[in-house]
Design a protein around this motif. Structure first.
Motif, mmCIF file in Angstrom:
data_model
loop_
_atom_site.group_PDB
_atom_site.id
_atom_site.type_symbol
_atom_site.label_atom_id
_atom_site.label_comp_id
_atom_site.label_asym_id
_atom_site.label_seq_id
_atom_site.Cartn_x
_atom_site.Cartn_y
_atom_site.Cartn_z
ATOM 1 N N LEU A 157 0.831 -1.207 0.000
ATOM 2 C CA LEU A 157 0.000 0.000 0.000
ATOM 3 C C LEU A 157 0.866 1.257 0.000
ATOM 4 O O LEU A 157 0.606 2.204 -0.744
ATOM 5 C CB LEU A 157 -0.955 0.000 1.198
ATOM 6 N N ALA A 158 1.911 1.271 0.823
ATOM 7 C CA ALA A 158 2.819 2.420 0.854
ATOM 8 C C ALA A 158 3.513 2.591 -0.498
ATOM 9 O O ALA A 158 3.610 3.704 -1.012
ATOM 10 C CB ALA A 158 3.844 2.252 1.975
ATOM 11 N N ASP A 159 3.956 1.477 -1.092
ATOM 12 C CA ASP A 159 4.616 1.537 -2.399
ATOM 13 C C ASP A 159 3.698 2.086 -3.485
ATOM 14 O O ASP A 159 4.158 2.717 -4.433
ATOM 15 C CB ASP A 159 5.114 0.153 -2.824
ATOM 16 N N ARG A 160 2.402 1.855 -3.333
ATOM 17 C CA ARG A 160 1.431 2.338 -4.317
ATOM 18 C C ARG A 160 0.970 3.766 -4.033
ATOM 19 O O ARG A 160 0.148 4.305 -4.752
ATOM 20 C CB ARG A 160 0.226 1.410 -4.369
ATOM 21 N N GLY A 161 1.488 4.348 -2.964
ATOM 22 C CA GLY A 161 1.199 5.740 -2.688
ATOM 23 C C GLY A 161 -0.006 6.020 -1.816
ATOM 24 O O GLY A 161 -0.400 7.177 -1.665
ATOM 25 N N PHE A 162 -0.579 5.001 -1.230
ATOM 26 C CA PHE A 162 -1.687 5.253 -0.311
ATOM 27 C C PHE A 162 -1.138 5.839 0.982
ATOM 28 O O PHE A 162 -0.010 5.544 1.384
ATOM 29 C CB PHE A 162 -2.473 3.963 -0.048
ATOM 30 N N CYS A 163 -1.907 6.689 1.627
ATOM 31 C CA CYS A 163 -1.413 7.444 2.781
ATOM 32 C C CYS A 163 -2.008 7.031 4.120
ATOM 33 O O CYS A 163 -1.423 7.315 5.153
ATOM 34 C CB CYS A 163 -1.685 8.934 2.564
ATOM 35 N N ARG A 164 -3.163 6.383 4.122
ATOM 36 C CA ARG A 164 -3.811 6.036 5.385
ATOM 37 C C ARG A 164 -4.597 4.745 5.206
ATOM 38 O O ARG A 164 -5.249 4.531 4.194
ATOM 39 C CB ARG A 164 -4.738 7.149 5.848
ATOM 40 N N VAL A 165 -4.533 3.893 6.243
ATOM 41 C CA VAL A 165 -5.259 2.625 6.249
ATOM 42 C C VAL A 165 -6.240 2.641 7.416
ATOM 43 O O VAL A 165 -5.869 3.003 8.538
ATOM 44 C CB VAL A 165 -4.297 1.424 6.398
ATOM 45 N N ILE A 166 -7.472 2.255 7.126
ATOM 46 C CA ILE A 166 -8.519 2.196 8.135
ATOM 47 C C ILE A 166 -8.926 0.740 8.319
ATOM 48 O O ILE A 166 -9.184 0.035 7.337
ATOM 49 C CB ILE A 166 -9.761 3.015 7.716
ATOM 50 N N ALA A 167 -9.004 0.286 9.557
ATOM 51 C CA ALA A 167 -9.493 -1.053 9.868
ATOM 52 C C ALA A 167 -10.735 -0.909 10.742
ATOM 53 O O ALA A 167 -10.697 -0.238 11.769
ATOM 54 C CB ALA A 167 -8.427 -1.853 10.604
ATOM 55 N N ALA A 168 -11.818 -1.514 10.318
ATOM 56 C CA ALA A 168 -13.048 -1.554 11.099
ATOM 57 C C ALA A 168 -13.172 -2.963 11.663
ATOM 58 O O ALA A 168 -13.237 -3.931 10.898
ATOM 59 C CB ALA A 168 -14.246 -1.212 10.229
ATOM 60 N N ILE A 169 -13.180 -3.084 12.978
ATOM 61 C CA ILE A 169 -13.157 -4.396 13.612
ATOM 62 C C ILE A 169 -14.379 -4.557 14.505
ATOM 63 O O ILE A 169 -14.594 -3.753 15.427
ATOM 64 C CB ILE A 169 -11.876 -4.574 14.455
#
Length: 156
Positions: free
Chosen positions: A95-107
């Protein structure tokens, strides 16, 4: 992969899906998601032990650098062997390599194992929502965790 997910549908509140999926429908979901986001699988000796993937977090264009993440391990996969962490770290790296900046996890909670894994990987709590889903004749709370990625300005 579909069998792993169906286990969680049929026996847990980890997913809010309530009807088992057919393999064909699940394959279409993988194909659709994989057009833009990583979908990773971990295997050992030819047996699938789990998978992790990212997907769209919000449908509006301004959310294009934020993704939702999911991870599912085979219910009979060896516990505490680091497979989930290894799989998730690979997902976050892609994800970082593809340029995404934030990851959200809904648990859906309680789910101590998933919350502990996310916190170990650097996620922090971003919100807690009460009675978000109703499954197996009870209300389920959801915790939102977030992780900023060190990708800087996006290249997506």
């Amino acid at each position: 992969l579909c069998a792993i997910y169906n286990h969680y549908i049929e026996h847990t509140t980890i997913t809010f899906d309530e009807q088992s999926l057919q393999p064909e429908a699940f394959a279409l979901q993988i194909e659709h998601v994989s057009q833009r986001y990583p979908w990773l699988v971990i295997e050992e000796k030819g047996q699938v032990l789990g998978y992790a993937y990212a997907s769209e977090w919000g449908s509006r264009s301004a959310f294009r650098y934020t993704v939702a993440s999911s991870i599912y391990l085979h219910p009979e996969a060896p516990k505490r062997k680091g497979m989930g962490e290894m799989l998730y770290r690979a997902l976050l790296s892609q994800l970082a390599d593809r340029g995404f900046c934030r990851v959200i996890a809904a648990i859906a909670v309680p789910n101590e194992g998933s919350v502990a894994l996310h916190k170990k990987l650097g996620f922090s709590q971003a919100g807690y929502f009460h009675a978000m889903g109703y499954k197996f004749q009870r209300w389920i709370d959801v915790i939102y965790l977030e992780l900023p990625l060190a990708s800087g300005n996006s290249r997506v």
